[in-house]
Motif scaffolding. Structure first.
Motif, PDB file in Angstrom:
ATOM      1  N   LEU A   1       4.228  10.287  -8.449  1.00 26.10           N
ATOM      2  CA  LEU A   1       4.680   9.362  -9.482  1.00 26.10           C
ATOM      3  C   LEU A   1       3.925   9.595 -10.789  1.00 26.10           C
ATOM      4  O   LEU A   1       4.519   9.602 -11.872  1.00 26.10           O
ATOM      5  CB  LEU A   1       4.496   7.915  -9.011  1.00 26.10           C
ATOM      6  CG  LEU A   1       4.992   6.825  -9.941  1.00 26.10           C
ATOM      7  CD1 LEU A   1       6.475   6.973 -10.226  1.00 26.10           C
ATOM      8  CD2 LEU A   1       4.707   5.454  -9.330  1.00 26.10           C
ATOM      9  N   LYS A   2       2.626   9.836 -10.700  1.00 27.86           N
ATOM     10  CA  LYS A   2       1.813  10.104 -11.886  1.00 27.86           C
ATOM     11  C   LYS A   2       2.314  11.353 -12.601  1.00 27.86           C
ATOM     12  O   LYS A   2       2.417  11.380 -13.833  1.00 27.86           O
ATOM     13  CB  LYS A   2       0.348  10.257 -11.498  1.00 27.86           C
ATOM     14  CG  LYS A   2      -0.580  10.428 -12.671  1.00 27.86           C
ATOM     15  CD  LYS A   2      -2.037  10.496 -12.229  1.00 27.86           C
ATOM     16  CE  LYS A   2      -2.951  10.678 -13.425  1.00 27.86           C
ATOM     17  NZ  LYS A   2      -4.355  10.717 -13.053  1.00 27.86           N
ATOM     18  N   VAL A   3       2.651  12.393 -11.847  1.00 27.74           N
ATOM     19  CA  VAL A   3       3.168  13.632 -12.436  1.00 27.74           C
ATOM     20  C   VAL A   3       4.491  13.356 -13.157  1.00 27.74           C
ATOM     21  O   VAL A   3       4.704  13.803 -14.289  1.00 27.74           O
ATOM     22  CB  VAL A   3       3.348  14.726 -11.359  1.00 27.74           C
ATOM     23  CG1 VAL A   3       4.138  15.913 -11.893  1.00 27.74           C
ATOM     24  CG2 VAL A   3       1.990  15.171 -10.828  1.00 27.74           C
ATOM     25  N   GLU A   4       5.375  12.593 -12.522  1.00 29.68           N
ATOM     26  CA  GLU A   4       6.668  12.265 -13.140  1.00 29.68           C
ATOM     27  C   GLU A   4       6.491  11.473 -14.428  1.00 29.68           C
ATOM     28  O   GLU A   4       7.190  11.711 -15.416  1.00 29.68           O
ATOM     29  CB  GLU A   4       7.544  11.483 -12.163  1.00 29.68           C
ATOM     30  CG  GLU A   4       8.104  12.328 -11.046  1.00 29.68           C
ATOM     31  CD  GLU A   4       9.025  11.528 -10.132  1.00 29.68           C
ATOM     32  OE1 GLU A   4       9.753  10.640 -10.621  1.00 29.68           O
ATOM     33  OE2 GLU A   4       9.015  11.796  -8.916  1.00 29.68           O
ATOM     34  N   ILE A   5       5.554  10.538 -14.434  1.00 35.33           N
ATOM     35  CA  ILE A   5       5.300   9.738 -15.632  1.00 35.33           C
ATOM     36  C   ILE A   5       4.782  10.614 -16.757  1.00 35.33           C
ATOM     37  O   ILE A   5       5.218  10.499 -17.912  1.00 35.33           O
ATOM     38  CB  ILE A   5       4.322   8.586 -15.324  1.00 35.33           C
ATOM     39  CG1 ILE A   5       5.003   7.545 -14.436  1.00 35.33           C
ATOM     40  CG2 ILE A   5       3.804   7.943 -16.608  1.00 35.33           C
ATOM     41  CD1 ILE A   5       4.069   6.490 -13.871  1.00 35.33           C
ATOM     42  N   GLU A   6       3.862  11.524 -16.439  1.00 32.64           N
ATOM     43  CA  GLU A   6       3.331  12.438 -17.454  1.00 32.64           C
ATOM     44  C   GLU A   6       4.430  13.341 -18.012  1.00 32.64           C
ATOM     45  O   GLU A   6       4.479  13.610 -19.216  1.00 32.64           O
ATOM     46  CB  GLU A   6       2.175  13.263 -16.887  1.00 32.64           C
ATOM     47  CG  GLU A   6       0.919  12.459 -16.615  1.00 32.64           C
ATOM     48  CD  GLU A   6       0.391  11.717 -17.838  1.00 32.64           C
ATOM     49  OE1 GLU A   6       0.401  12.280 -18.947  1.00 32.64           O
ATOM     50  OE2 GLU A   6      -0.024  10.553 -17.675  1.00 32.64           O
ATOM     51  N   GLN A   7       5.339  13.800 -17.144  1.00 31.51           N
ATOM     52  CA  GLN A   7       6.451  14.633 -17.605  1.00 31.51           C
ATOM     53  C   GLN A   7       7.376  13.839 -18.528  1.00 31.51           C
ATOM     54  O   GLN A   7       7.834  14.354 -19.554  1.00 31.51           O
ATOM     55  CB  GLN A   7       7.242  15.177 -16.410  1.00 31.51           C
ATOM     56  CG  GLN A   7       6.507  16.225 -15.619  1.00 31.51           C
ATOM     57  CD  GLN A   7       7.216  16.608 -14.327  1.00 31.51           C
ATOM     58  OE1 GLN A   7       8.102  15.910 -13.839  1.00 31.51           O
ATOM     59  NE2 GLN A   7       6.803  17.729 -13.750  1.00 31.51           N
ATOM     60  N   ALA A   8       7.631  12.589 -18.186  1.00 31.20           N
ATOM     61  CA  ALA A   8       8.483  11.746 -19.022  1.00 31.20           C
ATOM     62  C   ALA A   8       7.823  11.491 -20.380  1.00 31.20           C
ATOM     63  O   ALA A   8       8.489  11.544 -21.423  1.00 31.20           O
ATOM     64  CB  ALA A   8       8.779  10.426 -18.312  1.00 31.20           C
TER      65      ALA A   8
ATOM     66  N   VAL B   1       0.865  -1.178   0.000  1.00 29.93           N
ATOM     67  CA  VAL B   1       0.000   0.000   0.000  1.00 29.93           C
ATOM     68  C   VAL B   1       0.905   1.233   0.000  1.00 29.93           C
ATOM     69  O   VAL B   1       1.739   1.397   0.885  1.00 29.93           O
ATOM     70  CB  VAL B   1      -0.931   0.009   1.236  1.00 29.93           C
ATOM     71  CG1 VAL B   1      -1.792   1.254   1.245  1.00 29.93           C
ATOM     72  CG2 VAL B   1      -1.780  -1.254   1.263  1.00 29.93           C
ATOM     73  N   TYR B   2       0.745   2.052  -1.047  1.00 32.42           N
ATOM     74  CA  TYR B   2       1.534   3.272  -1.152  1.00 32.42           C
ATOM     75  C   TYR B   2       0.678   4.459  -0.742  1.00 32.42           C
ATOM     76  O   TYR B   2      -0.505   4.514  -1.073  1.00 32.42           O
ATOM     77  CB  TYR B   2       2.014   3.483  -2.596  1.00 32.42           C
ATOM     78  CG  TYR B   2       3.025   2.462  -3.038  1.00 32.42           C
ATOM     79  CD1 TYR B   2       4.354   2.570  -2.651  1.00 32.42           C
ATOM     80  CD2 TYR B   2       2.655   1.391  -3.837  1.00 32.42           C
ATOM     81  CE1 TYR B   2       5.293   1.639  -3.054  1.00 32.42           C
ATOM     82  CE2 TYR B   2       3.584   0.449  -4.249  1.00 32.42           C
ATOM     83  CZ  TYR B   2       4.896   0.583  -3.854  1.00 32.42           C
ATOM     84  OH  TYR B   2       5.810  -0.345  -4.257  1.00 32.42           O
ATOM     85  N   PRO B   3       1.271   5.439  -0.071  1.00 30.91           N
ATOM     86  CA  PRO B   3       0.521   6.649   0.280  1.00 30.91           C
ATOM     87  C   PRO B   3       0.043   7.360  -0.985  1.00 30.91           C
ATOM     88  O   PRO B   3       0.741   7.383  -2.002  1.00 30.91           O
ATOM     89  CB  PRO B   3       1.542   7.502   1.030  1.00 30.91           C
ATOM     90  CG  PRO B   3       2.638   6.576   1.435  1.00 30.91           C
ATOM     91  CD  PRO B   3       2.638   5.467   0.430  1.00 30.91           C
ATOM     92  N   LYS B   4      -1.146   7.957  -0.931  1.00 31.67           N
ATOM     93  CA  LYS B   4      -1.732   8.638  -2.077  1.00 31.67           C
ATOM     94  C   LYS B   4      -0.801   9.728  -2.604  1.00 31.67           C
ATOM     95  O   LYS B   4      -0.668   9.910  -3.815  1.00 31.67           O
ATOM     96  CB  LYS B   4      -3.093   9.223  -1.700  1.00 31.67           C
ATOM     97  CG  LYS B   4      -3.845   9.781  -2.874  1.00 31.67           C
ATOM     98  CD  LYS B   4      -5.243  10.196  -2.496  1.00 31.67           C
ATOM     99  CE  LYS B   4      -5.981  10.689  -3.728  1.00 31.67           C
ATOM    100  NZ  LYS B   4      -7.378  10.977  -3.442  1.00 31.67           N
ATOM    101  N   LYS B   5      -0.130  10.438  -1.716  1.00 30.76           N
ATOM    102  CA  LYS B   5       0.789  11.510  -2.132  1.00 30.76           C
ATOM    103  C   LYS B   5       1.891  10.945  -3.029  1.00 30.76           C
ATOM    104  O   LYS B   5       2.241  11.538  -4.047  1.00 30.76           O
ATOM    105  CB  LYS B   5       1.404  12.186  -0.902  1.00 30.76           C
ATOM    106  CG  LYS B   5       2.364  13.291  -1.248  1.00 30.76           C
ATOM    107  CD  LYS B   5       2.996  13.908  -0.025  1.00 30.76           C
ATOM    108  CE  LYS B   5       4.008  14.956  -0.452  1.00 30.76           C
ATOM    109  NZ  LYS B   5       4.855  15.402   0.605  1.00 30.76           N
TER     110      LYS B   5
END
Length: 86
Positions: free
Chosen positions: A54-61, A45-49
């Motif tokens: 991670l989602k932001v980093e993936i979108e930037q990549a 279980v990963y914290p929502k933050k």
């Protein structure tokens, strides 16, 4: 292996299974019922933050790749060859 259902619907997972799966106190398990069988699956279980970042980093990549600013490699070996040049 047998386990006994105890008070408050608790069971003890046999030590052999705990050791084999590398489980320890505090680990999370998802419990599901499938065709009359109870399945326990270890989960992380990963914290929502963390997931949001991670989602932001993936979108930037993805944006960098689409714009040609991020090199794309055909293999891990090609990536390491490029890294060794620098």
């Amino acid at each position: 292996m047998l386990a006994e259902l105890r008070q408050k619907s608790q069971i003890t997972i046999p030590k052999e299974i705990v050791t084999k799966l590398g489980l320890s106190e505090g680990d999370k398990l998802e419990i599901i019922e499938v065709d009359g069988a109870i399945k326990l699956m270890p989960v992380v279980v990963y914290p929502k933050k963390y997931l949001t970042e991670l989602k932001v980093e993936i979108e930037q990549a993805k944006s960098a790749i689409a714009s040609g600013k991020q090199p794309v490699f055909d293999s891990v070996d090609a990536l390491f060859c490029e890294l060794e040049k620098n």
